[in-house]
Design an enzyme around this catalytic site. Structure first.
Site, short mmCIF file in Angstrom:
data_model
loop_
_atom_site.label_atom_id
_atom_site.label_comp_id
_atom_site.label_asym_id
_atom_site.label_seq_id
_atom_site.Cartn_x
_atom_site.Cartn_y
_atom_site.Cartn_z
CE LYS A 93 15.34 16.87 -2.14
NZ LYS A 93 15.46 15.48 -2.65
CD GLN A 114 7.58 15.48 -3.06
OE1 GLN A 114 7.21 14.33 -3.21
NE2 GLN A 114 8.20 15.89 -1.97
CE LYS A 117 4.53 15.48 0.31
NZ LYS A 117 4.90 14.05 0.30
CE LYS A 129 7.52 10.12 -4.84
NZ LYS A 129 7.58 10.48 -3.43
N GLY A 168 14.63 9.05 -1.69
CA GLY A 168 13.99 7.73 -1.63
C GLY A 168 12.48 7.83 -1.51
CG ASP A 169 8.09 7.21 -2.31
OD1 ASP A 169 7.67 8.11 -1.57
OD2 ASP A 169 7.32 6.37 -2.82
CB THR A 212 8.97 10.83 6.48
OG1 THR A 212 9.92 11.22 5.49
CG2 THR A 212 7.57 10.99 5.92
CG ASN A 243 12.21 5.91 6.04
OD1 ASN A 243 11.66 6.98 5.85
ND2 ASN A 243 13.36 5.82 6.69
CB SER A 380 15.27 15.92 1.25
OG SER A 380 15.32 14.51 1.30
P1 NDP Z 1 9.01 1.69 2.46
O1 NDP Z 1 9.28 1.00 1.18
O2 NDP Z 1 10.10 1.85 3.45
O3 NDP Z 1 7.80 0.98 3.22
C1 NDP Z 1 6.54 0.88 2.62
C2 NDP Z 1 5.63 0.12 3.56
O4 NDP Z 1 4.30 0.16 3.05
C3 NDP Z 1 6.00 -1.35 3.68
O5 NDP Z 1 5.61 -1.81 4.94
C4 NDP Z 1 5.15 -1.98 2.58
O6 NDP Z 1 4.88 -3.36 2.77
C5 NDP Z 1 3.88 -1.17 2.70
N1 NDP Z 1 3.20 -1.15 1.40
C6 NDP Z 1 3.70 -0.76 0.21
N2 NDP Z 1 2.80 -0.92 -0.77
C7 NDP Z 1 1.71 -1.42 -0.17
C8 NDP Z 1 0.44 -1.80 -0.65
N3 NDP Z 1 0.12 -1.68 -1.94
N4 NDP Z 1 -0.46 -2.27 0.27
C9 NDP Z 1 -0.15 -2.39 1.59
N5 NDP Z 1 1.06 -2.05 2.08
C10 NDP Z 1 1.96 -1.57 1.22
O7 NDP Z 1 8.38 3.11 2.05
P2 NDP Z 1 8.26 4.42 2.91
O8 NDP Z 1 8.03 4.08 4.34
O9 NDP Z 1 9.38 5.30 2.54
O10 NDP Z 1 6.95 5.07 2.28
C11 NDP Z 1 5.63 4.83 2.80
C12 NDP Z 1 4.70 5.95 2.34
O11 NDP Z 1 5.20 7.21 2.81
C13 NDP Z 1 4.56 6.11 0.83
O12 NDP Z 1 3.24 6.55 0.54
C14 NDP Z 1 5.53 7.22 0.51
O13 NDP Z 1 5.21 7.89 -0.69
C15 NDP Z 1 5.33 8.11 1.72
N6 NDP Z 1 6.41 9.05 2.00
C16 NDP Z 1 7.68 8.62 2.22
C17 NDP Z 1 8.68 9.52 2.51
C18 NDP Z 1 10.04 9.07 2.88
O14 NDP Z 1 10.83 9.93 3.33
N7 NDP Z 1 10.41 7.82 2.77
C19 NDP Z 1 8.42 10.97 2.50
C20 NDP Z 1 7.03 11.32 2.34
C21 NDP Z 1 6.09 10.38 2.06
P3 NDP Z 1 5.66 -4.45 1.87
O15 NDP Z 1 7.01 -4.56 2.46
O16 NDP Z 1 4.83 -5.69 1.98
O17 NDP Z 1 5.67 -3.91 0.47
#
Ligand code: NDP
Length: 448
Positions: A93, A114, A117, A129, A168-169, A212, A243, A380
């Protein structure tokens, strides 16, 4: 040096030699290994069975070609991956990430984290992943759809509701999950449980989108309650505007904190009056625009190029919710100098190891990603349960379960840290508490 620490050192050397070109994976493994020595001292059977060698090697790793046609009719090709790291506790997962930086090292670090977690959630899920180096930015809906269809055409051979259940991620939200699910259904059969994070119309879970971000805030709520405090009147700095960040901000505001920043990969917003959530959602979720559009429409906001972690603002709480290694040691020092007492990682491994250790040494309540952002995968897993039952639970029920799971995770981190004479070291607490359950299961299953 104790026997257990010698064993850990030998494993570290082995992995550094074997995976020398995988820096993010090595970082995640090093962070884990340096904290589990006291646990291994109490459990010599794990050293005797060389369990660390097994747990640091993925059970399976799949890489495939993803050909797709752009709107001009040109053929493009990307790499697709799925890491099936550990199935001791249940089906693999973990999310799918679509971002140009995606490579084997990044996915192995994410899948490794993961495992622990998922274990911390107390639910029956193993660790995995996947993703692609495909960049969704600037692509049309039709291009996203064709890419997702091609990606799932191959991935569908390796996943299933009792085998491996992606979500998603970064770069993969409801739109992408829907296209992926549509293709899976067409190739295989109707089986909603094969993917989570689905829209509510076809058996997604209520609160999954929020889980999250909400979960990270709930974990801090329980920490603050332990200190006889709450969010009222506290200022929070947040990175990211995806997200996780959006729903962390939503819950922070609901509980009385002032959330004053958010960011994307180009720059960040500082809004001293607090982030206008309706505006942020409209820009990011509906219009899919950049954050510059926020500053244009909001007089109290400033937009700055660069990292939010290089900005000086007095705050007690920090929620890094963007990406790995976004906070280095200098930025960690800046946060502490600006009054930050709690760091809750919505993102995976957003602090470098040096930064995380600095937080702990300076009495910051450092809540590592594998604990703080576990709410997403927890809901999830609840979505999987609902899909098996062919039921959809009410939002209040899912939210209450999420809050309860985050409370359990916080208490497991706190109590395990105490048990191993490392009070308030939640990095050690999370690693040992997560590892204990997986190690026990692997050992009982005959180390397979
Ligand atoms: P999204 O794609 O919805 O958003 C990612 C955000 O982070 C955007 O604002 C993006 O900006 C920014 N970002 C991405 N890459 C970079 C970078 N290299 N430098 C600076 N900013 C960056 O992703 P999520 O919100 O889903 O995920 C964010 C984090 O949370 C990740 O680390 C993910 O692994 C973790 N996570 C997510 C979960 C989930 O349920 N979605 C669960 C657990 C962890 P831009 O639009 O400019 O790319």
């Amino acid at each position: 040096m104790t026997k257990a620490s010698e064993y850990v050192k030998s494993i570290q050397e082995e992995i550094h030699a074997k995976d020398a070109n995988q820096p993010e994976f090595l970082q995640a493994v090093d962070e884990f290994l340096t904290t589990v020595v006291p646990f291994l001292e109490k459990h010599p059977e794990y050293e005797d069975s060389n369990l660390l060698s097994l747990i640091t090697e993925p059970e399976r790793f799949i890489q495939f070609r993803v050909p797709w046609q752009d709107d001009k009719g040109n053929w493009q090709v990307n790499r697709g991956y799925r890491i099936q790291f550990n199935s001791a506790l249940g089906p693999y997962k973990g999310g799918l990430r679509f971002h140009p930086s995606v490579n084997l090292s990044i996915l192995k670090f994410l899948a490794f984290e993961q495992i622990f977690k998922n274990s911390l959630t107390g639910l029956p899920i193993g660790g995995g992943k996947g993703g692609s180096d495909f960049d969704p930015k600037g692509k049309s809906d039709a291009e996203i759809m064709r890419f997702c269809q091609s990606f799932m055409t191959e991935l569908s051979k390796y996943i299933g509701p009792s085998l491996d259940v992606p979500a998603g991620d970064i770069g993969v939200g409801g739109r992408e999950i829907s296209y992926l699910y549509g293709t899976y259904k067409r190739l295989k059969q109707y089986d909603a449980g094969v993917l989570t994070g689905k829209p509510l119309d076809f058996w997604g879970s209520k609160i999954r989108t929020e889980a999250t971000g909400y979960g990270a805030v709930y974990l801090v709520k329980h920490l603050l309650a332990d200190l006889d405090e709450n969010f009222e009147g506290k200022t929070a700095v947040i990175s990211g505007s995806g997200n996780v960040a959006i729903y962390a901000i939503e819950k922070l505001q609901a509980l009385g904190a002032n959330a004053v920043t958010c960011s994307d990969s180009n720059g960040f917003i500082y809004d001293k009056e607090g982030i206008d959530l309706a505006l942020l959602k409209d820009i990011k979720e509906v219009k899919r625009e950049r954050l510059t559009a926020y500053a244009e429409q909001r007089p109290s906001a400033e937009y700055h190029e660069g990292s939010v972690w290089d900005f000086d603002v007095t705050a007690e709480l920090a929620f890094p919710c963007a990406t790995q290694n976004e906070i280095n040691i200098d930025q960690a020092k800046r946060l502490v100098a600006n009054g930050v007492r709690v760091v809750a990682e919505g993102a995976n491994m957003p602090s470098t190891l040096e930064a995380a250790e600095f937080f702990i040494e300076n009495n910051v309540y450092y809540c590592p990603g594998k604990a703080a952002n576990a709410g997403g995968v927890a809901v999830s897993a609840l979505e999987m349960s609902q899909n098996s039952q062919r039921l959809q639970w009410e939002a209040e029920e899912v939210d209450a379960r999420l809050d309860g799971i985050m409370k359990n995770i916080y208490e497991a981190c706190r109590d395990t840290a105490k048990e191993f004479d490392a009070e308030n070291n939640f990095m050690l607490g999370a690693n040992i508490a997560g590892f204990a359950r997986v190690a026990k299961a692997m050992y009982a299953q005959g180390l397979v």
